[in-house]
Write an enzyme that holds these catalytic residues in place. Sequence first.
Site, PDB file in Angstrom:
ATOM      1  N   CYS A   1      41.747  35.168  42.824  1.00  0.00           N
ATOM      2  CA  CYS A   1      42.412  35.159  41.512  1.00  0.00           C
ATOM      3  C   CYS A   1      42.493  33.714  41.036  1.00  0.00           C
ATOM      4  O   CYS A   1      41.699  32.884  41.482  1.00  0.00           O
ATOM      5  CB  CYS A   1      43.771  35.852  41.582  1.00  0.00           C
ATOM      6  SG  CYS A   1      44.978  35.016  42.626  1.00  0.00           S
TER       7      CYS A   1
ATOM      8  N   ASN B   1      46.010  32.016  43.529  1.00  0.00           N
ATOM      9  CA  ASN B   1      46.222  32.503  44.909  1.00  0.00           C
ATOM     10  C   ASN B   1      47.707  32.553  45.288  1.00  0.00           C
ATOM     11  O   ASN B   1      48.069  32.295  46.443  1.00  0.00           O
ATOM     12  CB  ASN B   1      45.411  31.674  45.933  1.00  0.00           C
ATOM     13  CG  ASN B   1      45.327  32.300  47.326  1.00  0.00           C
ATOM     14  OD1 ASN B   1      45.360  31.605  48.339  1.00  0.00           O
ATOM     15  ND2 ASN B   1      45.224  33.607  47.402  1.00  0.00           N
TER      16      ASN B   1
ATOM     17  N   CYS C   1      49.700  35.165  43.354  1.00  0.00           N
ATOM     18  CA  CYS C   1      50.169  36.479  42.882  1.00  0.00           C
ATOM     19  C   CYS C   1      49.170  37.588  43.245  1.00  0.00           C
ATOM     20  O   CYS C   1      49.378  38.324  44.220  1.00  0.00           O
ATOM     21  CB  CYS C   1      50.419  36.484  41.376  1.00  0.00           C
ATOM     22  SG  CYS C   1      51.639  35.256  40.823  1.00  0.00           S
ATOM     23  N   ARG C   2      48.097  37.722  42.462  1.00  0.00           N
ATOM     24  CA  ARG C   2      47.221  38.889  42.604  1.00  0.00           C
ATOM     25  C   ARG C   2      46.443  38.927  43.912  1.00  0.00           C
ATOM     26  O   ARG C   2      46.445  39.957  44.613  1.00  0.00           O
ATOM     27  CB  ARG C   2      46.251  38.951  41.408  1.00  0.00           C
ATOM     28  CG  ARG C   2      46.950  39.266  40.105  1.00  0.00           C
ATOM     29  CD  ARG C   2      46.075  38.985  38.910  1.00  0.00           C
ATOM     30  NE  ARG C   2      45.896  37.539  38.693  1.00  0.00           N
ATOM     31  CZ  ARG C   2      45.195  37.009  37.711  1.00  0.00           C
ATOM     32  NH1 ARG C   2      44.587  37.812  36.846  1.00  0.00           N
ATOM     33  NH2 ARG C   2      45.095  35.701  37.582  1.00  0.00           N
ATOM     34  N   SER C   3      45.744  37.826  44.239  1.00  0.00           N
ATOM     35  CA  SER C   3      44.893  37.901  45.437  1.00  0.00           C
ATOM     36  C   SER C   3      45.693  37.948  46.745  1.00  0.00           C
ATOM     37  O   SER C   3      45.247  38.633  47.678  1.00  0.00           O
ATOM     38  CB  SER C   3      43.825  36.797  45.442  1.00  0.00           C
ATOM     39  OG  SER C   3      44.378  35.520  45.453  1.00  0.00           O
TER      40      SER C   3
ATOM     41  N   ASP D   1      47.100  39.203  34.784  1.00  0.00           N
ATOM     42  CA  ASP D   1      47.897  38.188  35.466  1.00  0.00           C
ATOM     43  C   ASP D   1      49.390  38.454  35.246  1.00  0.00           C
ATOM     44  O   ASP D   1      49.848  38.433  34.098  1.00  0.00           O
ATOM     45  CB  ASP D   1      47.503  36.831  34.864  1.00  0.00           C
ATOM     46  CG  ASP D   1      48.095  35.681  35.632  1.00  0.00           C
ATOM     47  OD1 ASP D   1      48.913  35.930  36.536  1.00  0.00           O
ATOM     48  OD2 ASP D   1      47.725  34.538  35.333  1.00  0.00           O
TER      49      ASP D   1
END
Length: 164
Positions: free
Chosen positions: A8, A11, A13-15, A128
């Site tokens: 993401c 690195n 939040c999402r990934s 995001d």
Amino acid sequence: MTRVTMICSGNICRSPMAEIILRHLLDEAGVDSVDVDSAGIGDWHIGEGADPRTVAVLQRHGYDGSAHRASQFDASTFASYDLVLAADRGHVRALQRGARTDADRAKIRLLREYDPEAVAAGTLELDDPWYGGTADFERCLSEVEAACRGLASELQRDLDRASS
Ligand code: 4NP
């Protein structure tokens, strides 16, 4: 070993959610031949823990994100991965710029391509949540979970096929 990395922007939040959830699902299924990690396209948060809202939403759903440390994706490591899974199309473009061979480019996919409902709806990007609130982190986690369930099943199928 099959090696998967989740990508993401920062690195945090999402990934990290995707890394932790995929590893959890594979552990639950008794699959120990898949390595999972994650990284960001940007360098802003290298060495930091996941965003506190990421750790909190993971905890609410039974996952432990406390040990995560952010890192930046290094395009020279493409060869060591089988799958490089992006949160959104901006990440896909950045990864494609860094890939040096067709074989490396072929490893790049959007994570949500593994969620049949996202494919059917044509909503393949993972938005995001960083600028949002709790509801955005909850939505992000449920989208990541759906994609990781599909991905874990596909990885298991591939491994079963390879061993039969
Ligand atoms: P992520 O969210 O890519 O899901 O980790 C973001 C985290 C930090 C920033 C952007 C997105 N940032 O601009 O610092």
